[in-house]
Design an enzyme around this catalytic site. Structure first.
Site, mmCIF file in Angstrom:
data_model
loop_
_atom_site.group_PDB
_atom_site.id
_atom_site.type_symbol
_atom_site.label_atom_id
_atom_site.label_comp_id
_atom_site.label_asym_id
_atom_site.label_seq_id
_atom_site.Cartn_x
_atom_site.Cartn_y
_atom_site.Cartn_z
ATOM 1 N N ASN A 45 -4.082 -6.978 -3.964
ATOM 2 C CA ASN A 45 -5.008 -6.937 -3.100
ATOM 3 C C ASN A 45 -3.973 -7.434 -2.087
ATOM 4 O O ASN A 45 -4.195 -8.936 -1.968
ATOM 5 C CB ASN A 45 -6.365 -7.207 -3.366
ATOM 6 C CG ASN A 45 -7.059 -7.587 -2.315
ATOM 7 O OD1 ASN A 45 -7.035 -6.796 -1.419
ATOM 8 N ND2 ASN A 45 -8.038 -7.384 -2.766
ATOM 9 N N LYS A 65 -5.388 -3.309 14.498
ATOM 10 C CA LYS A 65 -4.390 -3.202 14.706
ATOM 11 C C LYS A 65 -3.319 -3.732 16.037
ATOM 12 O O LYS A 65 -2.417 -3.837 15.818
ATOM 13 C CB LYS A 65 -4.613 -1.185 15.088
ATOM 14 C CG LYS A 65 -4.518 -0.753 13.385
ATOM 15 C CD LYS A 65 -3.655 -0.975 12.422
ATOM 16 C CE LYS A 65 -3.741 -0.373 11.734
ATOM 17 N NZ LYS A 65 -3.020 -0.518 10.243
ATOM 18 N N TYR A 113 -10.946 -1.338 13.504
ATOM 19 C CA TYR A 113 -9.589 -0.866 13.018
ATOM 20 C C TYR A 113 -8.848 -1.562 14.156
ATOM 21 O O TYR A 113 -7.798 -1.771 14.148
ATOM 22 C CB TYR A 113 -9.733 0.551 12.553
ATOM 23 C CG TYR A 113 -8.478 1.524 12.983
ATOM 24 C CD1 TYR A 113 -7.667 1.315 11.328
ATOM 25 C CD2 TYR A 113 -7.745 2.073 13.532
ATOM 26 C CE1 TYR A 113 -6.893 1.839 10.422
ATOM 27 C CE2 TYR A 113 -6.934 2.512 12.840
ATOM 28 C CZ TYR A 113 -6.940 2.556 11.387
ATOM 29 O OH TYR A 113 -4.359 3.203 11.379
ATOM 30 N N ALA A 141 -9.086 -3.492 16.419
ATOM 31 C CA ALA A 141 -9.117 -5.182 16.406
ATOM 32 C C ALA A 141 -7.812 -5.271 15.425
ATOM 33 O O ALA A 141 -7.270 -6.276 16.207
ATOM 34 C CB ALA A 141 -9.896 -5.821 16.241
ATOM 35 N N GLY A 167 0.523 -1.595 0.079
ATOM 36 C CA GLY A 167 0.219 -0.122 0.281
ATOM 37 C C GLY A 167 0.547 1.938 0.048
ATOM 38 O O GLY A 167 0.369 2.523 0.374
ATOM 39 N N SER A 170 -1.358 0.654 14.981
ATOM 40 C CA SER A 170 -1.891 2.300 15.678
ATOM 41 C C SER A 170 -1.651 2.391 17.062
ATOM 42 O O SER A 170 -1.579 1.404 17.668
ATOM 43 C CB SER A 170 -2.669 2.668 14.831
ATOM 44 O OG SER A 170 -3.815 3.963 15.362
#
Ligand SMILES: NC(=O)c1ccc[n+]([C@@H]2O[C@H](COP(=O)([O-])OP(=O)(O)OC[C@H]3O[C@@H](n4cnc5c(N)ncnc54)[C@H](O)[C@@H]3O)[C@@H](O)[C@H]2O)c1
Length: 248
Positions: A64, A160, A156, A158, A13, A143
């Site tokens: 992907n 991270k 999100y 969970a 990414g 994060s």
């Protein structure tokens, strides 16, 4: 001497944002770069051209990261093209925020698959490569909310937190094979991902940060250089916040 001279890094990414900043800093430090993103569009091509200016080898791959078979294919192609992989940075990530009362199964599954399963996919595909090489270095882009949790971001947070558990377990499982695994936990970093937030929300975030500003992608990339280089050769299984003191 450049800190990453001759190393090959995969960054997922990385057409924009934090991944792109890491790719540029890595190239500046002499690393060859294989980066992935969902599509090799004009944006990704521009990133590829910027990296190439450092005189390193660079190639962008459409993949992907949430797809197991796709990931195994792209890792095979990268190993063929570059001959080896020294560093894997699991950076691809998305948000689909919402309070639990309203969160859909699709929101939950998407975030877990793109953020957490993707890291499993790449680590799974590269483990035989790292075992054969007798070396490897994994950095998961987690994060601060993976450490602290956040209302409206159960999916999100969970995902991270899962990336931290994954890195710690790999550190224990493959440490004896000279494979390291760590996490970076960015706080509030100014990218297109956070750019969509309303100005008053951004202002409120900044007020809560001891250093009184959002971070830049370069702030995160500097720590990624440290973790990717031999400067951190005795660091594994750690989750390092890069958050201006937001989390302590
Ligand atoms: N920006 C922040 O404040 C912040 C804070 C903490 C953690 N992070 C994490 O850092 C990472 C990068 O964030 P960013 O702010 O640069 O985001 P961004 O949205 O600017 O960039 C993310 C990139 O990932 C790509 N991507 C999305 N889904 C993908 C998939 N399935 N396969 C391959 N590529 C995919 C996107 O196309 C995009 O280029 C993410 O994992 C994010 O969760 C960001």
């Amino acid at each position: 001497m450049k800190l990453l001279e001759g190393k090959t890094a995969i960054i997922t990414g990385a057409a924009r944002g934090i991944g792109k900043a890491i790719a540029l800093k890595y190239a500046e430090q002499g690393a060859n770069i294989a980066f992935t993103d969902l599509a090799i569009d004009d944006n990704a091509k521009a990133t590829e051209a910027e990296i190439a200016k450092f005189g390193v080898k660079v190639k962008a791959y459409a993949s992907n990261a949430a797809d197991f078979d796709d990931t195994h294919k792209v890792v095979e192609a990268i190993v063929n093209d570059f001959g080896k992989v020294d560093i894997l940075i699991n950076n691809a990530g998305i948000t689909r925020d919402g309070l639990m009362m309203r969160m859909t199964e699709q929101q939950w599954d998407m975030v877990i698959n793109v953020n957490l399963k993707s890291a499993f996919n790449f680590i799974h595909a590269l483990t035989p490569v790292f075992m054969k090489q007798k070396s490897g270095n994994i950095i998961n882009m987690s994060s601060v909310v993976g450490l602290s949790g956040n209302a409206g971001q159960t999916n999100y947070s969970a995902s991270k937190a899962g990336m931290i558990g994954l890195a710690k377990s790999i550190a224990k499982e493959l440490g004896s094979r000279n494979v390291r695994a760590n996490c970076i936990c960015p706080g509030f970093i100014i990218t297109e991902m956070t750019g969509v937030l309303p100005d008053d929300v951004k202002k409120k975030w900044a007020e809560q940060i001891p250093l009184r500003r959002g971070g830049t992608p370069e702030d995160v990339a500097n720590v990624a250089v440290f973790l990717g280089s031999d400067l951190s050769s005795y660091v594994t299984g750690q989750a390092i916040p890069v958050c201006g003191g937001m989390n302590m």
